[in-house]
Design a protein around this motif. Structure first.
Motif, short mmCIF file in Angstrom:
data_model
loop_
_atom_site.label_atom_id
_atom_site.label_comp_id
_atom_site.label_asym_id
_atom_site.label_seq_id
_atom_site.Cartn_x
_atom_site.Cartn_y
_atom_site.Cartn_z
N GLU A 137 95.65 -31.47 -6.10
CA GLU A 137 95.54 -30.08 -5.68
C GLU A 137 96.80 -29.66 -4.93
O GLU A 137 97.33 -30.43 -4.13
CB GLU A 137 94.30 -29.86 -4.81
N LEU A 138 97.23 -28.44 -5.18
CA LEU A 138 98.47 -27.94 -4.59
C LEU A 138 98.23 -26.97 -3.44
O LEU A 138 99.08 -26.83 -2.57
CB LEU A 138 99.33 -27.27 -5.66
N THR A 139 97.09 -26.29 -3.44
CA THR A 139 96.76 -25.37 -2.36
C THR A 139 95.28 -25.42 -2.07
O THR A 139 94.48 -25.89 -2.88
CB THR A 139 97.13 -23.90 -2.70
N SER A 183 101.53 -27.58 0.92
CA SER A 183 102.46 -28.54 1.53
C SER A 183 101.75 -29.67 2.27
O SER A 183 102.05 -29.97 3.42
CB SER A 183 103.42 -27.81 2.48
N GLY A 184 100.79 -30.29 1.60
CA GLY A 184 100.19 -31.50 2.14
C GLY A 184 99.01 -31.31 3.06
O GLY A 184 98.43 -32.31 3.51
N LYS A 185 98.63 -30.09 3.36
CA LYS A 185 97.51 -29.90 4.29
C LYS A 185 96.20 -30.36 3.67
O LYS A 185 95.90 -30.06 2.53
CB LYS A 185 97.42 -28.43 4.71
N PHE A 186 95.42 -31.08 4.46
CA PHE A 186 94.08 -31.52 4.10
C PHE A 186 94.06 -32.38 2.84
O PHE A 186 93.08 -32.39 2.10
CB PHE A 186 93.14 -30.33 3.97
N GLY A 187 95.18 -33.08 2.58
CA GLY A 187 95.23 -33.99 1.44
C GLY A 187 95.92 -33.45 0.22
O GLY A 187 96.11 -34.17 -0.76
N ALA A 188 96.30 -32.18 0.21
CA ALA A 188 96.98 -31.59 -0.94
C ALA A 188 98.34 -32.24 -1.16
O ALA A 188 98.89 -32.90 -0.29
CB ALA A 188 97.14 -30.08 -0.73
N ALA A 189 98.90 -32.02 -2.35
CA ALA A 189 100.20 -32.57 -2.68
C ALA A 189 101.26 -32.07 -1.71
O ALA A 189 101.26 -30.91 -1.30
CB ALA A 189 100.60 -32.17 -4.10
N ASP A 190 102.15 -32.95 -1.33
CA ASP A 190 103.23 -32.58 -0.43
C ASP A 190 104.27 -31.75 -1.16
O ASP A 190 104.46 -31.89 -2.38
CB ASP A 190 103.89 -33.84 0.15
N ALA A 192 107.39 -32.07 -1.22
CA ALA A 192 108.40 -32.91 -1.86
C ALA A 192 107.97 -33.39 -3.24
O ALA A 192 108.82 -33.67 -4.10
CB ALA A 192 108.71 -34.11 -0.97
N ASP A 193 106.66 -33.45 -3.49
CA ASP A 193 106.16 -33.94 -4.77
C ASP A 193 106.40 -32.94 -5.90
O ASP A 193 106.39 -33.32 -7.08
CB ASP A 193 104.66 -34.23 -4.68
N ILE A 194 106.58 -31.67 -5.56
CA ILE A 194 106.68 -30.63 -6.60
C ILE A 194 107.98 -29.84 -6.52
O ILE A 194 108.24 -28.99 -7.37
CB ILE A 194 105.49 -29.65 -6.50
N ALA A 195 108.80 -30.09 -5.51
CA ALA A 195 109.98 -29.25 -5.26
C ALA A 195 110.99 -29.27 -6.40
O ALA A 195 111.76 -28.32 -6.56
CB ALA A 195 110.65 -29.68 -3.96
N GLU A 196 111.01 -30.35 -7.18
CA GLU A 196 111.97 -30.44 -8.27
C GLU A 196 111.51 -29.73 -9.54
O GLU A 196 112.27 -29.63 -10.50
CB GLU A 196 112.26 -31.91 -8.58
N ARG A 197 110.28 -29.24 -9.57
CA ARG A 197 109.82 -28.49 -10.74
C ARG A 197 110.46 -27.11 -10.72
O ARG A 197 110.31 -26.38 -9.73
CB ARG A 197 108.30 -28.39 -10.74
N PRO A 198 111.14 -26.69 -11.77
CA PRO A 198 111.87 -25.40 -11.73
C PRO A 198 110.99 -24.22 -11.37
O PRO A 198 111.40 -23.35 -10.60
CB PRO A 198 112.42 -25.28 -13.16
N VAL A 206 103.75 -22.01 -5.10
CA VAL A 206 102.35 -22.38 -5.37
C VAL A 206 101.41 -21.45 -4.61
O VAL A 206 100.34 -21.08 -5.11
CB VAL A 206 102.05 -23.85 -5.02
N GLU A 207 101.79 -21.05 -3.41
CA GLU A 207 100.96 -20.13 -2.65
C GLU A 207 100.92 -18.75 -3.32
O GLU A 207 99.85 -18.12 -3.41
CB GLU A 207 101.49 -20.00 -1.22
#
Length: 558
Positions: A137-139, A183-190, A192-198, A206-207
């Motif tokens: 999950e991203l958000t 950005s990693g809150k409550f277990g979501a993906a950090d 840094a895990d998605i920043a390289e996706r264009p 994502v927000e």
């Protein structure tokens, strides 16, 4: 900043505003959304790349309870908004952070969720902070209905009628989010895990994608409930009326410290916007298309200002200033000599003399609007890898450190922190919700837990600590002797290459208005109808007037 932005410094430096002007709270609190705002960046990419959004699941009953899934295909990747609708009694509905139930809760899933994923999310997403999500999950988000308007729209559509235009205009949204976490809150993906996706490289994408899809859900839910109530008589919301609705947002102090805690990122946001203004001002001529675009943007700004209402004593005169300035600007543009040399710079210089801060920041926004070809590439400069900035140059001499401190923090060193009014507040994190709060030092407990957000005072304390030290001594030696100054020394070194990294004001002063921090950040999101309910929390509108997912291929300027 990106390499491309550094390359153009020499040609635009003359037209770029200095940090001493831009980074004052009084001006930041007048910020307006621009075409470099994050929701605009998202919409341009969605249109350019032909993103496809489909509602793949709709299992919501006649009372408005159930779940839905909105799948977004972005090239090779898929993102899915999983929405949970709740039949919430009126007495349980609250926008406060202590709320435990909401009309709708959401998560943005990385990919296509399986039935097992949906089952897992159903057990956690409605609980929000009390639940847990995973790196799939991203958000995590939640929203409440604007009860009166939501009921009006459902009732009208159920009768086979369109809702009242004036009623829609008063509020401008069917639901308002009270939190959109990433950005990693409550277990979501950090991050840094998605920043390289264009498609997610720009800040807060994502927000913004989450809120854009929530907007579609809010209208779908209202139309569904109308169909359940009205049967064959029910109609769908008119496309133009639908587009007039955004997503409300109710937010408070929780987001205020972000700009302080991310100096490199803030610098890049500000630098991109200021470079965009400088590029426009530096043009030798104005094309007929750009002139027409300016007038269209100005008309839209005037319409927005006319619809913008607030009862807050600080905001009321600011709205009056904005409306007055936009009328003056409209009259001036009508007779402006665009054939003169550098007409955009001349118009800007006129605005600096004739307009308030509110009007000047509105002028910046409308001047950028018709120049997408010139400024949109700056969106690629607004992200930041902040990790390298955490490295402290221990070899820097005290002489160099002191010079950097005086050069970039002279504004801070002029503040007298021995007076009560200059140390009246303190920032802390609440134990209950782990959210930033602002306390009154003279009357409230908790100052021993103060967060290091008053950079001005920290800079003054560092300056005092450096007095009498050998200029040839290294920063490493200073840190060994005075480790408490590590944080501010890092910031001083960051400021050497990031001129917009610091807010040039005392953030613990008695007269500091946190609402100025909120407006600055929210303008970069793309928020409109900024409506403070106090100096510490505000309601706004996102995506109002923007295309819906099914309209993204239509003509228009996202």
């Amino acid at each position: 900043m990106s390499q491309s932005l550094h390359h153009v410094k020499s040609s635009t430096a003359l037209y770029r505003r200095p940090a001493s002007e831009v980074m004052r709270l009084s001006r930041m609190g007048c910020s307006q959304p621009t075409r470099l705002s994050f929701l605009r960046i998202l919409l341009r990419r969605a249109r350019r790349e032909g993103w496809k959004v489909a509602r793949t699941v709709w299992e919501i009953d006649a009372k408005g309870s159930g779940h839905a899934v909105y799948r977004t295909r972005c090239g090779a990747r898929t993102y899915s908004l999983v929405a949970f609708a709740h039949d919430l009694p009126d007495e349980m509905r609250s926008d406060r952070v202590i709320a435990t139930a909401w009309d709708a809760t959401f998560t943005l899933f990385d990919g296509d969720p399986s039935p097992a994923d949906i089952a897992r999310l159903r057990e956690n997403v409605p609980l929000q902070e009390a639940g847990r999500i995973s790196t799939s999950e991203l958000t995590l988000a939640r929203a409440n209905r604007s009860v009166r308007l939501f009921r009006h729209v459902v009732d009208a559509l159920a009768r086979g009628e369109q809702p009242d235009v004036e009623e829609l205009a008063k509020t401008g949204y069917l639901m308002r989010t009270t939190a959109v976490y990433g950005s990693g809150k409550f277990g979501a993906a950090d991050r840094a895990d998605i920043a390289e996706r264009p498609e997610l490289a720009a800040p807060f994408q994502v927000e913004m994608l989450t809120v854009w899809l929530i907007r579609a859900f809010t209208v779908d839910l209202a139309e569904h409930l109308a169909a359940m109530a009205g049967g064959a008589r029910a109609v769908r919301l008119d496309a133009e009326l639908r587009r007039s609705l955004g997503v409300g947002n109710s937010t408070g102090l929780g987001m205020a410290p972000f700009l302080v805690r991310h100096p490199v990122l803030m610098n890049n946001w500000m630098m991109a916007r200021e470079e965009a203004l400088a590029r426009v001002r530096a043009q030798n001529a104005a094309s007929p298309k750009a002139i027409a675009g300016l007038r269209t943007a100005l008309g839209a700004a005037m319409a927005n200002a006319a619809a913008w209402t607030s009862e807050h004593p600080v905001q009321v005169p600011k709205i009056a200033d904005l409306r007055h300035d936009l009328r003056l600007l409209s009259d001036t543009v009508t007779a402006w000599d665009f054939a003169q040399p550098r007409p955009w710079d001349a118009l800007w210089c006129w605005g600096v003399d004739a307009l308030t801060c509110e009007g000047q920041e509105a002028l910046l926004s409308v001047m950028l609007e018709p120049h997408g070809d010139l400024v949109d590439d700056l969106a690629d400069c607004m992200g930041a890898d902040e990790a390298p900035s955490f490295r402290i140059n221990g070899a820097m001499s005290v002489r160099e450190l002191r010079a950097a401190l005086r050069q970039h923090y002279g504004w801070a060193l002029s503040i007298d922190f021995t007076t009560p009014e200059n140390v009246a507040r303190f920032w802390y994190v609440s134990e209950e919700k782990l959210e930033p709060r602002l306390g009154e030092r003279a009357t409230e407990e908790g100052a021993t837990l103060e967060q290091p957000l008053c950079i001005a005072r920290l800079a003054a304390e560092l300056d005092e600590a450096l007095q009498g030290r050998d200029g040839d001594e290294t920063t490493a030696a200073v840190l060994l002797a005075c480790p408490e100054h590590r944080y501010v020394i890092r910031r001083v070194q960051i400021a050497q290459n990031h001129p917009f990294a610091e807010i040039h004001d005392n953030l613990i002063a008695a007269d500091m208005l946190p609402i100025d921090l909120l407006r600055s950040k929210l303008s970069f999101f793309g928020a409109t109808r900024f409506d403070p309910r106090s100096d510490r929390w505000v309601r706004i509108n996102l995506f109002q007037g923007a295309p819906f997912p099914d309209e993204i291929g239509m003509e228009g300027t996202p």
